[in-house]
Design an enzyme around this catalytic site. Structure first.
Site, mmCIF file in Angstrom:
data_model
loop_
_atom_site.group_PDB
_atom_site.id
_atom_site.type_symbol
_atom_site.label_atom_id
_atom_site.label_comp_id
_atom_site.label_asym_id
_atom_site.label_seq_id
_atom_site.Cartn_x
_atom_site.Cartn_y
_atom_site.Cartn_z
ATOM 1 N N HIS A 108 9.680 35.675 47.015
ATOM 2 C CA HIS A 108 10.551 34.625 46.527
ATOM 3 C C HIS A 108 11.742 34.596 47.479
ATOM 4 C CE1 HIS A 108 8.497 33.928 42.799
ATOM 5 N NE2 HIS A 108 8.469 35.221 42.557
ATOM 6 N N ALA A 155 -1.385 57.771 49.250
ATOM 7 C CA ALA A 155 -1.162 57.307 47.877
ATOM 8 C C ALA A 155 0.321 57.030 47.638
ATOM 9 C CB ALA A 155 -1.663 58.371 46.908
ATOM 10 N N ARG A 178 0.545 60.802 61.610
ATOM 11 C CA ARG A 178 -0.386 61.212 62.672
ATOM 12 C C ARG A 178 -1.379 60.089 62.947
ATOM 13 N NH1 ARG A 178 -5.495 63.135 61.060
ATOM 14 N NH2 ARG A 178 -5.794 63.442 58.810
HETATM 15 C C1 LIG Z 1 -2.303 60.798 53.309
HETATM 16 C C2 LIG Z 1 -3.390 61.755 52.868
HETATM 17 C C3 LIG Z 1 -4.771 61.128 53.164
HETATM 18 C C4 LIG Z 1 -3.293 63.107 53.568
HETATM 19 O O1 LIG Z 1 -3.260 62.975 54.975
HETATM 20 P P1 LIG Z 1 -3.054 64.293 55.879
HETATM 21 O O2 LIG Z 1 -2.975 63.854 57.305
HETATM 22 O O3 LIG Z 1 -4.087 65.292 55.516
HETATM 23 O O4 LIG Z 1 -1.591 64.735 55.443
HETATM 24 P P2 LIG Z 1 -1.046 66.163 54.962
HETATM 25 O O5 LIG Z 1 -1.569 66.472 53.605
HETATM 26 O O6 LIG Z 1 -1.275 67.163 56.066
HETATM 27 O O7 LIG Z 1 0.519 65.875 54.848
HETATM 28 C C5 LIG Z 1 1.319 65.600 55.984
HETATM 29 C C6 LIG Z 1 2.712 65.241 55.484
HETATM 30 O O8 LIG Z 1 2.658 64.000 54.778
HETATM 31 C C7 LIG Z 1 3.127 64.183 53.434
HETATM 32 N N1 LIG Z 1 2.274 63.361 52.582
HETATM 33 C C8 LIG Z 1 0.914 63.403 52.455
HETATM 34 N N2 LIG Z 1 0.494 62.452 51.622
HETATM 35 C C9 LIG Z 1 1.594 61.799 51.200
HETATM 36 C C10 LIG Z 1 1.788 60.707 50.337
HETATM 37 N N3 LIG Z 1 0.762 60.103 49.745
HETATM 38 N N4 LIG Z 1 3.057 60.260 50.137
HETATM 39 C C11 LIG Z 1 4.112 60.861 50.748
HETATM 40 N N5 LIG Z 1 3.985 61.899 51.597
HETATM 41 C C12 LIG Z 1 2.728 62.366 51.811
HETATM 42 C C13 LIG Z 1 2.966 65.665 53.149
HETATM 43 O O9 LIG Z 1 3.864 66.096 52.135
HETATM 44 C C14 LIG Z 1 3.300 66.253 54.498
HETATM 45 O O10 LIG Z 1 4.697 66.199 54.673
HETATM 46 P P3 LIG Z 1 5.478 67.365 55.534
HETATM 47 O O11 LIG Z 1 4.882 67.328 56.908
HETATM 48 O O12 LIG Z 1 6.912 66.924 55.467
HETATM 49 O O13 LIG Z 1 5.164 68.648 54.812
HETATM 50 C C15 LIG Z 1 -3.292 62.113 51.351
HETATM 51 O O14 LIG Z 1 -2.106 62.864 51.101
HETATM 52 C C16 LIG Z 1 -3.299 60.905 50.433
HETATM 53 O O15 LIG Z 1 -2.259 60.307 50.094
HETATM 54 N N6 LIG Z 1 -4.543 60.554 49.998
HETATM 55 C C17 LIG Z 1 -4.779 59.423 49.115
HETATM 56 C C18 LIG Z 1 -5.659 59.866 47.931
HETATM 57 C C19 LIG Z 1 -5.981 58.719 47.074
HETATM 58 O O16 LIG Z 1 -5.167 57.870 46.794
HETATM 59 N N7 LIG Z 1 -7.235 58.630 46.645
HETATM 60 C C20 LIG Z 1 -7.642 57.469 45.847
HETATM 61 C C21 LIG Z 1 -9.083 57.500 45.531
HETATM 62 S S1 LIG Z 1 -10.087 57.098 46.934
#
Ligand SMILES: CC(C)(COP(=O)(O)OP(=O)(O)OC[C@H]1O[C@@H](n2cnc3c(N)ncnc32)[C@H](O)[C@@H]1OP(=O)(O)O)[C@@H](O)C(=O)NCCC(=O)NCCS
Length: 181
Positions: A108, A155, A178
């Site tokens: 909006h 997420a 990354r």
């Molecule tokens: C993003 C994701 C895929 C992980 O990716 P990854 O590269 O393995 O990331 P890591 O777990 O190593 O985390 C890296 C950093 O990101 C942060 N981080 C990871 N996921 C995050 C999120 N969703 N929101 C905010 N920060 C997040 C971690 O705390 C970490 O922070 P730091 O470096 O300051 O400690 C996973 O956390 C995620 O969000 N998955 C979604 C799951 C989902 O929604 N499934 C639905 C059904 S399919």
């Protein structure tokens, strides 16, 4: 009724309502498509197109609001996703859009204090999500954003900037942590 018959019935009803549906599409119960809204005098119309083998889970709402919403081949939409198509939403092939995500393609305009926001026109802002993107649960994808091929959105993220190909991005506001190898 068995699952196959339920699906045939849902697809038949959606086609009658003007939704374009290719082969192998599966719709769970309570998926809602809107090409017109009873809330507005002007018909909004637009277009909703589901390509081959798209799967849409229960409770999802897709409203064209005059724009086009396209879901590419083999894309999966989780439960209770909301997609608004004002400025067009184009989602590529093989994507996963997880539950409770919202994709909006407009804003909006924010008027001065003397006018009501609800009476101001929508600003259409296209959203493009390229092939092989995974959007985690409960994300908001804001208007005007382009999410590159193979990107992952963590997420709960609020995506208000373009995300490059194969980036893994998280948070509010979203930041890149990354890239996929
Ligand atoms: C993003 C994701 C895929 C992980 O990716 P990854 O590269 O393995 O990331 P890591 O777990 O190593 O985390 C890296 C950093 O990101 C942060 N981080 C990871 N996921 C995050 C999120 N969703 N929101 C905010 N920060 C997040 C971690 O705390 C970490 O922070 P730091 O470096 O300051 O400690 C996973 O956390 C995620 O969000 N998955 C979604 C799951 C989902 O929604 N499934 C639905 C059904 S399919």
């Amino acid at each position: 009724m068995d699952l196959k018959l339920n699906n045939i019935y849902r697809i038949f009803r959606a086609r009658l309502a003007g939704i374009s549906i290719s082969k192998g599409v599966q719709l769970e119960r309570n998926v809602m498509f809107h090409l017109h809204s009873p809330f507005f005098e002007k018909p909004s119309a637009g277009k909703i197109q589901l390509m081959d083998e798209v799967k849409i889970s229960t409770g999802t709402v897709i409203h064209s609001y005059g724009g086009a919403v396209n879901l590419g081949k083999e894309t999966f939409i989780g439960p209770y996703v909301v997609i608004y198509g004002h400025g067009n939403v184009d989602i590529g092939k093989y994507c996963l859009i997880s539950m409770h995500t919202c994709i909006v393609s407009s804003n909006h305009t924010i008027p001065g204090k003397d006018r009501l926001i609800k009476n101001e026109p929508d600003l259409a802002l296209p959203v493009t999500i390229h092939d092989d993107v995974w959007i985690g649960a409960n994300c908001t994808i804001l208007g005007g954003v382009n999410i590159g091929k193979g990107a992952v959105i963590g997420a709960g993220s609020i995506v208000n900037i373009d995300i490059p190909e194969y980036a893994v991005a998280v948070g509010n506001p979203v930041r890149i942590i990354r890239y996929r190898d």
